[in-house]
Design a protein around this motif. Structure first.
Motif, short mmCIF file in Angstrom:
data_model
loop_
_atom_site.label_atom_id
_atom_site.label_comp_id
_atom_site.label_asym_id
_atom_site.label_seq_id
_atom_site.Cartn_x
_atom_site.Cartn_y
_atom_site.Cartn_z
N GLN A 47 6.85 -2.97 19.85
CA GLN A 47 7.82 -3.31 20.59
C GLN A 47 7.57 -4.26 21.79
O GLN A 47 6.70 -3.60 22.45
CB GLN A 47 8.83 -2.31 20.73
CG GLN A 47 10.28 -2.48 21.21
CD GLN A 47 11.05 -1.30 21.69
OE1 GLN A 47 10.47 -0.37 22.22
NE2 GLN A 47 12.31 -1.66 21.61
N HIS B 295 13.60 -7.43 22.31
CA HIS B 295 12.62 -6.68 21.47
C HIS B 295 13.52 -5.98 20.11
O HIS B 295 14.78 -6.30 20.31
CB HIS B 295 12.23 -5.42 22.41
CG HIS B 295 13.40 -4.72 22.59
ND1 HIS B 295 14.19 -4.93 23.76
CD2 HIS B 295 14.04 -3.53 22.42
CE1 HIS B 295 15.18 -3.84 23.87
NE2 HIS B 295 14.97 -3.07 22.94
N ASP C 281 14.53 -2.47 18.05
CA ASP C 281 14.24 -1.15 18.24
C ASP C 281 13.77 -0.60 16.84
O ASP C 281 14.46 -0.61 15.76
CB ASP C 281 15.75 -0.23 18.26
CG ASP C 281 16.01 -0.60 19.85
OD1 ASP C 281 15.32 -1.15 20.56
OD2 ASP C 281 17.29 -0.26 20.08
N HIS D 34 17.24 -7.92 20.81
CA HIS D 34 18.21 -7.93 21.88
C HIS D 34 17.64 -7.58 22.97
O HIS D 34 16.54 -6.98 23.09
CB HIS D 34 19.13 -6.54 21.34
CG HIS D 34 18.58 -5.42 21.19
ND1 HIS D 34 17.79 -5.02 19.91
CD2 HIS D 34 18.27 -4.16 22.04
CE1 HIS D 34 17.60 -3.74 20.15
NE2 HIS D 34 17.70 -3.27 21.32
N ARG E 130 19.98 7.06 18.80
CA ARG E 130 19.21 6.87 17.57
C ARG E 130 18.99 8.24 16.79
O ARG E 130 18.92 9.00 17.34
CB ARG E 130 17.96 5.87 17.66
CG ARG E 130 17.72 4.89 18.61
CD ARG E 130 16.87 5.25 19.79
NE ARG E 130 17.29 4.26 20.98
CZ ARG E 130 16.52 3.11 21.19
NH1 ARG E 130 15.33 2.76 20.30
NH2 ARG E 130 16.75 2.09 21.98
FE LIG Z 1 16.68 -1.56 22.34
#
Ligand SMILES: [Fe+2]
Ligand SMILES: O=C(O)CCC(=O)C(=O)O
Length: 446
Positions: free
Chosen positions: A31, A354, A356, A414, A444
């Motif tokens: 990331q 980046h 996720d 984002h 998440r």
């Molecule tokens: Fe994020």
């Protein structure tokens, strides 16, 4: 599987059990958080679904023609080998509200593994203890602004972890597998003064629930930004915003609480971060049960947070159903979070573009949504198909807004290029002494 369980935990009327822990091994995907343009490889292992007429219903803001496969690329920009771990600078103090973006900021590099013992939260002080023979530091709240550090000779194993008193959900740990220099992580308080944590009366909680149902029903101003991506405006009630701040405040000054993370190349993120459920390590870009920076076990996700996440996903379903999507759970699968990354941005905080994508392959394959809460100052939020800020679309996330991105939008790029200064609603400072800045929680499923 969780996300397929119909009528399961997600209903706001049903009680859910606390978040479960997934002990699968973490992925090693990368990331990147810079705003620079990067070449994408366009690699994708997912099949693009049809848009099912989203953009033709006037619900999609921005381009409806984006190819989600572009968003599923692998980032190869940071495949270099990394030097030794970065430790948050001991110089960070509670008065250090602004978290400067300073890629070349000096950091303490230690060659040994790092571990801190339990934290004690007393009436006036917060103490971190070393699990080894290093001297623990006691941080006097009274002297926070002066950065006063008192030395105390106790070792963590000799002490009752009082932090449990302050938050029964918090677990402290002294794992044995690490030894050596202890980092000092100065507690970061998202509130300016000591604010007593007040338990909300059931009647108030009940009223909040009613209010939330009203706002869900009205769905005022909600937007589908793109397939699988819904912006629920003003979704979190004032009372719940206060409640979230107080919970995060308490967890944030405790063991496993806020710290300013850094990458292996020495760059610091321009924010304070803590993780709940599992720790996300920006250096390895993977999840872990104990954070390697100090051995702390991330606190559990508070139940009220889980409940709000379920309600937000339900609300996004209700909203997209209005656009004649028969099976909203195909567009945004159900998700019961076991991870929450909590970010606090000072007024000059930011986070580069980046994806996720460090959650488990199963979670990513099923495109389980990320659910993001915003509280405090507004954020300029960019999103797009690649890491090019110039091509990205922008939305302002205000206090109380929730952003859900799953399904086709699960792997969008984002980031937060800036915080809108002094845009937080006044009641946050009045009722919770919330600092200038922005609190963001992203939930998440690992
Ligand atoms: Fe994020
Ligand atoms: O602050 C935000 O809105 C985004 C945070 C985010 O993208 C992350 O924590 O991964």
């Amino acid at each position: 599987m969780n996300h397929r369980r119909s009528g399961g935990w997600i209903s706001s009327n049903q009680q859910t059990s606390p978040s479960s822990s997934n002990r699968d091994s973490p992925t090693q995907q990368n990331q990147d958080t810079t705003f620079k343009s990067a070449n994408s490889k366009g690699r994708s292992s997912y099949i693009k679904r049809p848009h099912k007429g989203w953009s033709s219903m006037g619900m999609v803001e921005g381009s409806g023609s984006r190819n989600s496969q572009d968003a599923l690329i692998d980032d190869t920009s940071d495949g270099q080998s990394w030097p030794s771990p970065v430790v948050s600078s001991p110089a960070t103090t509670l008065s250090n509200v602004e978290v400067p973006h300073n890629d070349s900021a000096p950091v303490n590099n230690t060659s040994s593994k790092l571990h801190a013992g339990p934290l004690e939260v007393g009436e006036d002080k917060v103490m971190f203890h070393s699990s080894t023979n290093k001297i623990p530091r006691e941080y006097s709240q009274a002297g926070q602004d002066e950065g006063i550090l008192h030395k105390s000779p106790e070792r963590c194993m000799d002490r009752i972890p009082q932090a449990r008193k302050a938050s029964p959900k918090r677990e402290s740990s002294c794992s044995d597998h690490v030894a050596g220099e202890m980092p000092t992580i100065t507690p970061f308080d998202i509130c300016l003064k000591k604010h007593k944590t007040v338990a909300l009366k059931p009647s108030l909680l009940e009223r909040n629930r009613e209010k939330r149902k009203d706002s869900e029903r009205s769905m005022l101003g909600h937007l589908v930004l793109r397939p699988g991506m819904v912006h629920l405006r003003n979704f979190i009630t004032h009372e719940d915003q206060i409640r979230i701040i107080k919970e995060c405040r308490e967890l944030g000054v405790g063991h496993g609480g806020f710290y300013q993370p850094g990458y292996r190349d020495g760059a610091k993120l321009s924010l304070q971060m803590m993780c709940l459920g599992k720790n996300w390590d920006p250096q390895t870009k993977s999840y872990e049960e104990f954070r390697s920076i100090d051995g702390a076990k991330p606190p559990a996700i508070p139940y009220i947070f889980e409940e709000l996440v379920g309600m937000a996903i339900n609300a996004s379903h209700d909203f997209i159903r209005k656009g004649h999507i028969r099976n909203p759970a195909d567009a945004i699968p159900l998700m019961k979070p076991d991870i929450c990354i909590v970010n606090f941005y000072g007024q000059s905080g930011k986070l580069g573009l980046h994806q996720d994508k460090d959650e488990s392959p199963e979670s990513l394959k099923n495109r389980l949504p990320v659910v993001s809460f915003s509280i405090g100052d507004s954020a300029e939020f960019l999103y797009g198909d690649d890491r090019d800020a110039d091509k990205a679309e922008k939305v302002e996330l205000k206090s109380g807004d929730v952003l859900v991105f799953g399904g086709e939008s699960r792997l969008i790029f984002h980031g937060v290029p800036s915080i809108v200064k002094d845009s937080a609603p006044k009641f946050l400072a009045d009722e919770a002494d919330f600092r200038p800045g922005r609190l963001n929680l992203t939930f998440r499923k690992y």
